[in-house]
Scaffold this motif. Structure first.
Motif, short mmCIF file in Angstrom:
data_model
loop_
_atom_site.label_atom_id
_atom_site.label_comp_id
_atom_site.label_asym_id
_atom_site.label_seq_id
_atom_site.Cartn_x
_atom_site.Cartn_y
_atom_site.Cartn_z
N PRO A 87 0.85 -1.19 0.00
CA PRO A 87 0.00 0.00 0.00
C PRO A 87 0.88 1.25 0.00
CG PRO A 87 0.03 -1.01 2.17
CD PRO A 87 0.75 -1.96 1.25
N ALA A 88 0.35 2.35 -0.54
CA ALA A 88 1.13 3.59 -0.58
C ALA A 88 1.19 4.23 0.81
CB ALA A 88 0.52 4.55 -1.59
N GLU A 89 0.06 4.22 1.50
CA GLU A 89 0.00 4.85 2.82
C GLU A 89 -0.64 3.90 3.81
OE1 GLU A 89 1.39 7.72 3.41
OE2 GLU A 89 1.70 8.31 1.32
N ILE A 90 -0.04 3.82 5.00
CA ILE A 90 -0.64 3.03 6.08
C ILE A 90 -0.78 3.94 7.30
CG2 ILE A 90 -0.51 0.95 7.48
CD1 ILE A 90 1.58 -0.14 5.53
N ILE A 91 -2.01 4.25 7.63
CA ILE A 91 -2.30 5.11 8.78
C ILE A 91 -2.69 4.21 9.94
CG2 ILE A 91 -3.72 7.02 9.62
CD1 ILE A 91 -4.45 7.52 6.59
N VAL A 92 -2.00 4.34 11.06
CA VAL A 92 -2.36 3.54 12.23
C VAL A 92 -2.92 4.44 13.32
CG1 VAL A 92 -1.51 1.98 14.03
CG2 VAL A 92 -0.68 1.75 11.68
N ILE A 93 -4.05 4.03 13.89
CA ILE A 93 -4.76 4.81 14.91
C ILE A 93 -4.80 4.02 16.20
CG2 ILE A 93 -7.00 5.86 15.53
CD1 ILE A 93 -6.35 5.13 11.88
N ASP A 94 -4.47 4.66 17.31
CA ASP A 94 -4.56 4.02 18.62
C ASP A 94 -4.60 5.14 19.66
OD1 ASP A 94 -3.64 0.83 19.57
OD2 ASP A 94 -3.78 2.40 21.09
N MET A 95 -4.78 4.76 20.92
CA MET A 95 -4.77 5.77 21.99
C MET A 95 -3.50 5.69 22.82
SD MET A 95 -8.78 5.41 23.06
CE MET A 95 -8.93 6.95 23.99
N ALA A 117 4.26 1.02 15.88
CA ALA A 117 3.66 0.95 14.53
C ALA A 117 4.54 1.69 13.53
CB ALA A 117 2.25 1.54 14.56
N LYS A 118 5.05 2.82 13.94
CA LYS A 118 5.92 3.61 13.06
C LYS A 118 7.14 2.78 12.64
CE LYS A 118 6.40 7.74 11.28
NZ LYS A 118 5.51 8.84 10.91
N THR A 119 7.76 2.12 13.63
CA THR A 119 8.95 1.31 13.28
C THR A 119 8.57 0.08 12.46
OG1 THR A 119 8.92 -0.10 15.24
CG2 THR A 119 10.03 2.03 15.47
N PHE A 120 7.30 -0.33 12.54
CA PHE A 120 6.86 -1.50 11.77
C PHE A 120 6.40 -1.13 10.36
CE2 PHE A 120 5.55 -4.93 15.10
CZ PHE A 120 6.75 -4.75 15.78
N GLY A 121 6.42 0.16 10.02
CA GLY A 121 6.10 0.51 8.65
C GLY A 121 4.92 1.44 8.45
N ALA A 122 4.27 1.90 9.54
CA ALA A 122 3.17 2.86 9.37
C ALA A 122 3.72 4.14 8.76
CB ALA A 122 2.52 3.16 10.72
N SER A 123 3.00 4.72 7.83
CA SER A 123 3.47 5.98 7.26
C SER A 123 2.88 7.17 8.01
CB SER A 123 3.13 6.05 5.76
OG SER A 123 1.78 5.81 5.54
N GLN A 124 1.78 6.95 8.71
CA GLN A 124 1.17 7.99 9.55
C GLN A 124 0.66 7.33 10.82
OE1 GLN A 124 0.69 11.28 8.80
NE2 GLN A 124 1.24 11.28 6.62
N ILE A 125 0.83 8.01 11.95
CA ILE A 125 0.22 7.51 13.19
C ILE A 125 -0.67 8.60 13.77
CG2 ILE A 125 1.98 5.78 13.78
CD1 ILE A 125 3.32 7.84 15.55
#
Lengths: 346, 346, 346, 346
Positions: free
Chosen positions: C191-199, C207-215
């Motif tokens: 995927p071009a962008e992977i946005i990960v959402i959490d609290m 998530a960032k180190t695992f490849g998320a492009s946005q957190i």
């Protein structure tokens, strides 16, 4: 304007031609910024493509700036930077509606073939709304030239048609530009093993740096044997043919495993033998395809997000006016270690 | 028990053989109620299938009653009526897990081939849980014999692989039992036109009554021309090859339209010529397949709900003990107007 | 042997239990080498899974050594190293034949639920041929523990059901172990962008180190707004729900773009509101799934070829006998920064 | 010209309006031959669709004759008979290229909504090349009116999204025109059982004559119970929602079996409750869709080859000038036993 003109087998010239104008309301005229040479152009120059006649401007790849648009064009306006697709699509025939732009009833591969092409200072693009793509500010336009033809060809005909899946073992037969484009784009789907076969060690080494997990020089005639050994005699999940001759097609049909895919990219000039006496029961799928460029928007996103570096395919740079020299280099690809050349209109 | 035994090319006999017993815990022994003869059995009898050796009981189709099961069999018990699949599936190898039972590592097409088959009073079925299907009370068991091989073969290799869609124009080349099975099952997907090609007028007339919208006798060598005319030179969406020789394969590859499918069912003994010089740019898909019988449950439902009448394929009836006579009839199919024969063990 | 035994809500003990034996011919007994704790185990311990009764040995993940096999088991023998799937599959019911092992009529998720599980020195595995996978010599067995449940769950329920494609913009709501497993495996499809959402900022950083492009930390209630801004109000192609509550499900259904997918992974205890008044015309697809582990062989290949490093999910190590302590750590995941713990039977 | 004009909730009139003209080069003006009334038009007339403002000509279905075309229109010319699609498609935006015409950036459902519609003597059709379909000489134009909206809606949103397969058991909840269109087109894929649920016995009887294998009057609140009994508690493979309220949506989500599909067609005005506490583990797929009319060419072929008789949906005929009376009849559908009405411009 100046353009590269075909004058029959073996004859070409960089010469003066009239600047194109809008013929139909759906046309655009594009000023070329960068273009390149395709293996197909070499065939044209040899006289192998009879549809191309004396006086034709060659070329079907490039990026440029909109110079003028017809009044039915709504997606583009003067001054915008665009990618030119090698395939012209009207967007309204039976085939375009199915995403088979290659068979467009008023388009398909016509640029530098049935109409004048992109190896020129300007080019007229029919059905501009469906045949051009906007280039966002700041994009690497040189890299994007690879999206006119070579990347969608490798991706659609080889990778998508081959249905490459995560964990697959795939083989790419032929490490020329289109085979390497298949190699780069196959990695979108994370195959476990990518075996590249060619007879040129330089290209094989390039394949290695592009992500091949195994390279095999097939000069000794033992490629099939080696691949069967590598795969514990199961054969590969996907065999991608990127040459266009019987020998390489046969390698593909011999190494494909039960349930596997043979995806043909190569342009064939002759028939091939299909060993149905062994293949009939192997549950295989063979596909052919003229690139549709229907995945250009998808490829754009992968380039913009840095998931692929098409620039890796570019080995040489020339001024557009030096295009005849560029043909010499590209025509001696093995010796010159040439993949794709970039021609810049300065 | 009595069984039909192969004794080398041209020699067969209905003779006494030991009744089979449970070899492995996953086996079942089935008492045959009804069986039939397949075109493949004729090839075996001629000596065309070298894997079949002297002494082998032939046959891979039929319905019967469970006589005995091994202690690992959980889906069936003594006295239950079952459909025997022509393909044996272990259910636990790589291929079975992918639904490619034809390539099962401990099965595939082995009945009446590598192990004794169904043209007998009893047969041992390995991996019974995955290779037999329960027959509900009241079902027409004669019709169900067509689900052992012929219907799934026509359906999987021809119709599913060909990806027949509503509104399609399809062609079926060959109106023998398997071509007719493709004809019957293609109608699950409501194609607009079904063109059937054969050289036997009787079979073509049968095809007409089975739902063909056009029939073409190809004896005059003009089948391709006629089909291109019928399709306004677009060609067909799906061409199903149901013979297994180069001539018919070439008809398929000449009539397939851009974006279309050639689905091979025929068993080929020799290689064919593939005209890649025209096909490379036509976006076509060619598939091969040995029937997996993975759709047997689906076909069962269509029979039970009366959506298809497989009985239409049955032209002749014999007692099982008269199987040698049945072979004569089936071996002279054209003259006898024979499609499938039913052999009943009374 | 010793095992972790559930004794009703809030009560568990590492205690002596009889070593399991072969009950059916299709069983295997496996000596556990490594196991782990699942979020579901925490729910069980609280009493949220009424099917789990007093005396049950918990756990459904692990690798081990074959100790003994029933006489119908053919894929494995004593001494071989195996991966245990969290899903038991008979391989011969209607659902198993369709690849829906989760709904196996004599299996599904039963380990550590309806029968004794893997948080023990030994475990009995029913239908061993279809429920265990061979581990090649030299493989990293600790990494493979992640293939028992967490990786196939993230991959099948999130990535495959979500139909992630190259160039897509995807969002993963929830960065716990299963959300992170979806994050890792989504990258198979580029995927071009992977946005990960959490609290939880720590998990977002992982998530960032695992490849998320946005957190995005959703604590401020502005996640939807931010994502719509990031996507120029188009919404995402795929929204993966990896929590299992109404709030996160609603985020997914609000951010999914026209033509997009909402792939639910989370285990839900309550109903959710589905805004059909806006969704009815958006051409979206919502999927649910209990992991089938049908992709375990595919995942195995990606691990063996180093395309994914499941070990990234492992944060803590314990001896199996210290499992109660491990539960404490895993039960305080946020504070302990715990993802997956490995328990080793030494 | 005369047209039916909306004048705010509850107010409409058949009155004089200016004849439409070409606004853009891609427009066509079509003289209406036959049109019909859609359930959506009734909602508009009640004031439920705020986008529709005072003075708007209503209607989005019909067949007609090309009166005039803009100079960029190439597929049609004056005098040709055409089918008008309810969805306008530019053919060149991101969504049109993906076949999602419903979300066309310069089209979608705009006829009789954002621009004047077809319940008039003439109508302007934007993007005519992609929004009209040629009618062959001799075709039954009355039947083809059903292809403007109702048939593609039932087919795309219900049947295709529901992935109906041969042998399936499907349920259609709602036997109004769109539910019946789903019923007719579902039979393209030969499901084994088609259960139709409604509260109107007349419509259920119509469903029976249209091919339903079971009909259930849900007035007694026992529809779910009855369907679970009919399916041996397995539930259905596909549940098609053709009403648009919570009660019917819940019936669908309760009767869908493991691995099944809920395909929503109904236009919902409110949210619904989704029982994720039971559905999360059932491997189901829920889809929504505004009709794209991307299957219109396919449906055309099925009508031309007589595979479907859309005329079955037509119950009443009026002159176009009597449209107010036609609204009365269609607005009392249950009492008048009305499905679709045809309005003819004589």
């Amino acid at each position: 304007m100046k353009a590269l003109v075909y004058h029959g087998p073996g004859k070409k010239a960089w010469e003066e031609k009239p600047k194109p104008t809008i013929n139909k309301t759906t046309d655009a005229v594009v000023k070329i910024l960068k273009t390149t040479i395709c293996g197909t152009d070499l065939h044209i120059m040899k006289g192998d493509v009879p549809a191309v006649t004396d006086g034709r401007i060659i070329g079907h790849e490039g990026v440029g700036i909109i110079e003028e648009v017809g009044n039915a064009v709504s997606n583009f306006k003067k001054g915008e930077h665009v990618l030119i697709s090698c395939i012209t699509s009207c967007g309204k025939c039976e085939y375009c509606k199915k995403g088979m732009y290659s068979h467009c009833e008023d388009g398909g591969w016509i640029l530098g073939n049935l109409i004048d092409g992109t190896q020129a200072e300007y080019v007229r693009i029919p059905h501009a709304d469906n045949s051009l793509y906007p280039i966002p500010t700041g994009a690497d336009e040189e890299a994007l030239v690879m999206l006119s033809d070579i990347l969608p060809t490798g991706f659609e005909c080889g990778v998508l048609n081959g249905q490459v899946k995560p964990g697959d073992t795939i083989a790419i037969v032929g490490a020329g530009p289109v085979g390497l484009a298949a190699l780069l784009t196959s990695q979108f789907y994370t195959p476990a093993e990518i075996i590249v076969i060619d007879m040129d060690d330089n290209r094989l080494n390039v394949a290695k740096t592009f992500g091949a997990s195994q390279i095999i020089n097939s000069s000794d005639g033992k490629a099939v044997e080696k691949i069967m050994k590598l795969t514990n005699n199961k054969g590969v999940d996907v065999a991608i043919e990127a040459v266009g001759i019987e020998t390489t097609f046969e390698i593909c049909s011999e190494i494909v495993g039960a349930g596997g895919h043979v995806a043909n990219i190569g342009v064939h000039g002759k028939s091939v033998t299909l060993h149905m006496e062994t293949l009939w029961s192997k549950n295989i799928t063979i596909t052919t395809r003229l690139v549709d460029t229907v995945t250009t928007p998808m490829l754009f996103k992968t380039v913009q997000s840095n998931k692929i570096q098409p620039k890796q395919l570019i080995t040489h740079h020339f001024k557009l006016e030096d295009i005849v020299k560029a043909y010499d280099t590209f025509g001696n690809a093995a010796k010159e270690k040439a993949l794709k050349v970039i021609l810049t209109n300065e």
